[in-house]
Structures are given as C-alpha cells and as structure tokens.
Write a protein that holds these residues in place. Structure first.
Motif, PDB file in Angstrom:
ATOM      1  N   MET A   1       0.829  -1.183   0.000  1.00  0.00           N
ATOM      2  CA  MET A   1       0.000   0.000   0.000  1.00  0.00           C
ATOM      3  C   MET A   1       0.871   1.243   0.000  1.00  0.00           C
ATOM      4  SD  MET A   1      -3.018  -1.063   2.537  1.00  0.00           S
ATOM      5  CE  MET A   1      -3.480  -2.745   2.750  1.00  0.00           C
ATOM      6  N   GLU A   2       1.315   1.628  -1.167  1.00  0.00           N
ATOM      7  CA  GLU A   2       2.264   2.732  -1.275  1.00  0.00           C
ATOM      8  C   GLU A   2       1.585   4.042  -1.663  1.00  0.00           C
ATOM      9  OE1 GLU A   2       2.969   0.150  -3.962  1.00  0.00           O
ATOM     10  OE2 GLU A   2       3.745  -1.175  -2.424  1.00  0.00           O
ATOM     11  N   SER A   3       0.409   4.312  -1.115  1.00  0.00           N
ATOM     12  CA  SER A   3      -0.270   5.568  -1.455  1.00  0.00           C
ATOM     13  C   SER A   3       0.093   6.633  -0.424  1.00  0.00           C
ATOM     14  CB  SER A   3      -1.778   5.359  -1.500  1.00  0.00           C
ATOM     15  OG  SER A   3      -2.236   5.075  -0.205  1.00  0.00           O
ATOM     16  N   ASP A   4      -0.402   7.868  -0.652  1.00  0.00           N
ATOM     17  CA  ASP A   4      -0.071   8.995   0.223  1.00  0.00           C
ATOM     18  C   ASP A   4      -0.497   8.715   1.665  1.00  0.00           C
ATOM     19  OD1 ASP A   4      -0.479   9.452  -2.486  1.00  0.00           O
ATOM     20  OD2 ASP A   4      -0.793  11.603  -2.214  1.00  0.00           O
ATOM     21  N   ASN A   5      -1.758   8.307   1.834  1.00  0.00           N
ATOM     22  CA  ASN A   5      -2.250   8.034   3.186  1.00  0.00           C
ATOM     23  C   ASN A   5      -2.403   6.528   3.364  1.00  0.00           C
ATOM     24  OD1 ASN A   5      -4.231   7.967   1.260  1.00  0.00           O
ATOM     25  ND2 ASN A   5      -5.806   8.954   2.501  1.00  0.00           N
ATOM     26  N   ASP A   6      -1.683   5.969   4.332  1.00  0.00           N
ATOM     27  CA  ASP A   6      -1.711   4.530   4.572  1.00  0.00           C
ATOM     28  C   ASP A   6      -3.015   4.166   5.272  1.00  0.00           C
ATOM     29  OD1 ASP A   6      -0.099   2.501   3.788  1.00  0.00           O
ATOM     30  OD2 ASP A   6       0.961   2.307   5.693  1.00  0.00           O
ATOM     31  N   VAL A   7      -3.834   3.346   4.624  1.00  0.00           N
ATOM     32  CA  VAL A   7      -5.141   2.991   5.146  1.00  0.00           C
ATOM     33  C   VAL A   7      -5.148   1.511   5.496  1.00  0.00           C
ATOM     34  CG1 VAL A   7      -7.612   2.930   4.627  1.00  0.00           C
ATOM     35  CG2 VAL A   7      -6.194   4.723   3.651  1.00  0.00           C
ATOM     36  N   ALA A   8      -5.691   1.198   6.683  1.00  0.00           N
ATOM     37  CA  ALA A   8      -5.835  -0.207   7.066  1.00  0.00           C
ATOM     38  C   ALA A   8      -7.143  -0.724   6.487  1.00  0.00           C
ATOM     39  CB  ALA A   8      -5.850  -0.330   8.586  1.00  0.00           C
ATOM     40  N   LEU A   9      -7.050  -1.759   5.650  1.00  0.00           N
ATOM     41  CA  LEU A   9      -8.225  -2.326   5.006  1.00  0.00           C
ATOM     42  C   LEU A   9      -8.578  -3.660   5.646  1.00  0.00           C
ATOM     43  CD1 LEU A   9      -7.163  -1.674   1.321  1.00  0.00           C
ATOM     44  CD2 LEU A   9      -8.899  -0.422   2.588  1.00  0.00           C
ATOM     45  N   ASP A  10      -9.866  -3.883   5.879  1.00  0.00           N
ATOM     46  CA  ASP A  10     -10.321  -5.152   6.428  1.00  0.00           C
ATOM     47  C   ASP A  10     -10.547  -6.142   5.293  1.00  0.00           C
ATOM     48  OD1 ASP A  10     -10.287  -4.322   9.046  1.00  0.00           O
ATOM     49  OD2 ASP A  10     -12.382  -3.664   9.052  1.00  0.00           O
ATOM     50  N   ILE A  11      -9.844  -7.260   5.335  1.00  0.00           N
ATOM     51  CA  ILE A  11     -10.038  -8.327   4.355  1.00  0.00           C
ATOM     52  C   ILE A  11     -10.835  -9.422   5.056  1.00  0.00           C
ATOM     53  CG2 ILE A  11      -8.919 -10.015   2.872  1.00  0.00           C
ATOM     54  CD1 ILE A  11      -6.469  -8.135   2.819  1.00  0.00           C
ATOM     55  N   ILE A  12     -12.058  -9.662   4.582  1.00  0.00           N
ATOM     56  CA  ILE A  12     -12.938 -10.651   5.198  1.00  0.00           C
ATOM     57  C   ILE A  12     -12.914 -11.915   4.343  1.00  0.00           C
ATOM     58  CG2 ILE A  12     -15.306 -11.150   5.930  1.00  0.00           C
ATOM     59  CD1 ILE A  12     -15.524  -7.925   5.900  1.00  0.00           C
ATOM     60  N   ILE A  13     -12.419 -13.001   4.916  1.00  0.00           N
ATOM     61  CA  ILE A  13     -12.367 -14.280   4.201  1.00  0.00           C
ATOM     62  C   ILE A  13     -13.746 -14.920   4.298  1.00  0.00           C
ATOM     63  CG2 ILE A  13     -11.317 -16.561   4.121  1.00  0.00           C
ATOM     64  CD1 ILE A  13      -8.805 -15.182   5.335  1.00  0.00           C
ATOM     65  N   THR A  14     -14.361 -15.203   3.146  1.00  0.00           N
ATOM     66  CA  THR A  14     -15.716 -15.749   3.131  1.00  0.00           C
ATOM     67  C   THR A  14     -15.765 -17.250   2.860  1.00  0.00           C
ATOM     68  OG1 THR A  14     -15.934 -15.111   0.813  1.00  0.00           O
ATOM     69  CG2 THR A  14     -16.788 -13.570   2.435  1.00  0.00           C
ATOM     70  N   ASN A  15     -14.740 -17.794   2.197  1.00  0.00           N
ATOM     71  CA  ASN A  15     -14.759 -19.221   1.885  1.00  0.00           C
ATOM     72  C   ASN A  15     -13.336 -19.728   1.660  1.00  0.00           C
ATOM     73  OD1 ASN A  15     -15.678 -21.777   1.236  1.00  0.00           O
ATOM     74  ND2 ASN A  15     -16.259 -21.249  -0.841  1.00  0.00           N
ATOM     75  N   VAL A  16     -13.042 -20.881   2.234  1.00  0.00           N
ATOM     76  CA  VAL A  16     -11.762 -21.566   2.005  1.00  0.00           C
ATOM     77  C   VAL A  16     -12.096 -22.970   1.517  1.00  0.00           C
ATOM     78  CG1 VAL A  16      -9.635 -22.426   3.060  1.00  0.00           C
ATOM     79  CG2 VAL A  16     -10.578 -20.241   3.788  1.00  0.00           C
ATOM     80  N   VAL A  17     -11.544 -23.346   0.371  1.00  0.00           N
ATOM     81  CA  VAL A  17     -11.774 -24.668  -0.207  1.00  0.00           C
ATOM     82  C   VAL A  17     -10.502 -25.495  -0.034  1.00  0.00           C
ATOM     83  CG1 VAL A  17     -12.385 -25.942  -2.296  1.00  0.00           C
ATOM     84  CG2 VAL A  17     -13.333 -23.661  -1.911  1.00  0.00           C
ATOM     85  N   CYS A  18     -10.650 -26.711   0.501  1.00  0.00           N
ATOM     86  CA  CYS A  18      -9.482 -27.573   0.688  1.00  0.00           C
ATOM     87  C   CYS A  18      -9.790 -28.984   0.185  1.00  0.00           C
ATOM     88  CB  CYS A  18      -9.041 -27.594   2.145  1.00  0.00           C
ATOM     89  SG  CYS A  18     -10.236 -28.343   3.255  1.00  0.00           S
ATOM     90  N   VAL A  19      -8.730 -29.730  -0.058  1.00  0.00           N
ATOM     91  CA  VAL A  19      -8.839 -31.095  -0.577  1.00  0.00           C
ATOM     92  C   VAL A  19      -7.964 -32.006   0.281  1.00  0.00           C
ATOM     93  CG1 VAL A  19      -8.359 -32.569  -2.572  1.00  0.00           C
ATOM     94  CG2 VAL A  19      -9.149 -30.261  -2.927  1.00  0.00           C
ATOM     95  N   PHE A  20      -8.441 -33.227   0.536  1.00  0.00           N
ATOM     96  CA  PHE A  20      -7.563 -34.240   1.140  1.00  0.00           C
ATOM     97  C   PHE A  20      -7.968 -35.612   0.632  1.00  0.00           C
ATOM     98  CE2 PHE A  20     -11.054 -34.321   4.199  1.00  0.00           C
ATOM     99  CZ  PHE A  20     -11.126 -35.642   4.613  1.00  0.00           C
ATOM    100  N   ARG A  21      -7.096 -36.585   0.860  1.00  0.00           N
ATOM    101  CA  ARG A  21      -7.359 -37.962   0.433  1.00  0.00           C
ATOM    102  C   ARG A  21      -7.393 -38.873   1.662  1.00  0.00           C
ATOM    103  NH1 ARG A  21      -7.601 -39.095  -4.635  1.00  0.00           N
ATOM    104  NH2 ARG A  21      -6.858 -37.636  -6.186  1.00  0.00           N
ATOM    105  N   THR A  22      -8.178 -39.964   1.558  1.00  0.00           N
ATOM    106  CA  THR A  22      -8.311 -40.891   2.679  1.00  0.00           C
ATOM    107  C   THR A  22      -7.434 -42.136   2.526  1.00  0.00           C
ATOM    108  OG1 THR A  22     -10.169 -42.003   1.610  1.00  0.00           O
ATOM    109  CG2 THR A  22     -10.682 -40.180   3.099  1.00  0.00           C
ATOM    110  N   ARG A  23      -6.885 -42.344   1.331  1.00  0.00           N
ATOM    111  CA  ARG A  23      -6.042 -43.503   1.009  1.00  0.00           C
ATOM    112  C   ARG A  23      -6.764 -44.830   1.237  1.00  0.00           C
ATOM    113  NH1 ARG A  23      -0.141 -42.756   3.337  1.00  0.00           N
ATOM    114  NH2 ARG A  23       0.013 -44.873   2.570  1.00  0.00           N
ATOM    115  N   CYS A  24      -8.100 -44.809   1.034  1.00  0.00           N
ATOM    116  CA  CYS A  24      -8.862 -46.051   1.053  1.00  0.00           C
ATOM    117  C   CYS A  24     -10.141 -45.840   0.246  1.00  0.00           C
ATOM    118  CB  CYS A  24      -9.199 -46.504   2.478  1.00  0.00           C
ATOM    119  SG  CYS A  24     -10.407 -45.485   3.316  1.00  0.00           S
ATOM    120  N   HIS A  25     -10.707 -46.939  -0.248  1.00  0.00           N
ATOM    121  CA  HIS A  25     -11.948 -46.864  -1.004  1.00  0.00           C
ATOM    122  C   HIS A  25     -13.101 -46.633  -0.024  1.00  0.00           C
ATOM    123  CE1 HIS A  25     -14.763 -47.670  -4.257  1.00  0.00           C
ATOM    124  NE2 HIS A  25     -15.440 -48.408  -3.393  1.00  0.00           N
TER     125      HIS A  25
END
Length: 190
Positions: A1-25
């Motif tokens: 954030m290299e602007s004249d006035n440094d502003v703190a912005l709120d980043i709201i995470i709405t969704n996280v997608v993940c993957v895993f394996r079970t190593r069995c059928h």
C-alpha cells in the motif's frame, strides 16, 4: 500500500476450499445409510456431508477424495477436514488423513472510496477487463499470484487466490491502482 495516506483495510475471508485424500476406497451407500447430515447424490457419484462446527460442507467420492468448502480460515478448513476424516473412521473405514491442501480462498475487501471502472480498465489494459453489459465488475488478474480480483464501482473488491497470504498480497498490489482511479467527492460550497 504505497499511497499517500496509509489505510488499514479489512479483508474478510468468506470461503476456504481444501482437498484431502483418505487412502482407502469409501462405500458411499454405507456413508449415506449410517452417517449423519449426509445427502447421497447417486447420479453424480458422491456424498455431501455437512459439519456444524466448523460449518463446512464436504463432497466425498468413492475413490477417497474429499473436497471441503465453507470454512472461513485455513486453520478452520484443516480442523473441519480432520473432523470429517474422524467421522469416516467411526463409520468403519481405514482412513488416513493425507495430501491436505488449501486450493482456493475467496475474500472480500471494501475500499474507503468509489472507483471509476472505465478509467481503471484503460490504465491497466492487458490485465484488466471490463464488460458492463456482461458483469458489473472489472476483472483484474495477477498471474504470479494466480489471483483474480473483481473490482466493483462501489469500492468492493472480491479476491480469489490459492492462499490467504496471496489474497493479502493481491489487495496490497491493487490498492495503488484503484487509488489512482478513485471517484472524488464534489463539494457544492459556492
């Protein structure tokens, strides 16, 4: 954030997608009959399982691949995935929690000003595209972060990236660009 006035912005995470394996059928019919909070989608060949805490929805395939969506942090996604693996173990499957990976993070950030989208798109032409007939937002891609940003004229920005760190970096990179194209407030004091 290299602007004249440094502003703190709120980043709201709405969704996280993940993957895993079970190593069995996995026997989907058994999961559907004996599991809790499940929906068996036989035509697609998967089972949807929902957890209440953390609030995630998992798509489970018979090959042992599981995709979890709905978490609001990477830690919550991992905790939910492990809980899901444990519930599959309790149903009698020899599940091993392996190959866990966060594949996608969706976040929303609101700028403290409105944005002129045609001006923003013209100044960032190869990376930005704006088709007002198709979508109300300008699309901006950052190749090295694999991030896509949807920039709305209200100042709201939707970020899709592979990790939370990349989301934060993408917002830091876009801020000076949208700051140049911000709408200035008109004052009627004549």
């Amino acid at each position: 954030m290299e602007s004249d006035n440094d502003v703190a912005l709120d980043i709201i995470i709405t969704n996280v997608v993940c993957v895993f394996r079970t190593r069995c059928h996995l026997n989907l019919r058994k999961i559907a009959l004996e599991g809790t909070n499940v929906i068996y989608k036989r035509d697609v060949g998967k089972v949807l399982m929902k957890l209440r805490k953390p609030r995630i929805t998992a798509s489970i395939w018979s090959s042992g691949k599981v995709i979890c969506t709905g978490a609001t942090s990477e830690e919550e996604a991992k905790l939910g995935a492990r809980r899901l693996a444990r519930s599959l173990q309790k149903l009698g499957f020899k599940v091993k929690f392996t190959d866990f990976k966060v594949v996608n993070v969706l976040a929303v950030c609101t700028m403290p000003f409105e944005i002129r989208l045609p001006e923003f798109t013209k100044s960032n032409r190869p990376l930005a595209s704006y088709e007002p007939e198709l979508h109300p937002a300008a699309s901006y891609r950052i190749k090295n972060l694999k991030a896509t940003l949807q920039v709305f004229s209200t100042g709201s920005i939707t970020v899709t990236a592979p990790s939370v760190q990349f989301v934060a970096t993408a917002v830091e990179q876009i801020y000076p660009l949208v700051f140049e194209s911000r709408k200035t407030k008109l004052s009627f004091t004549e």
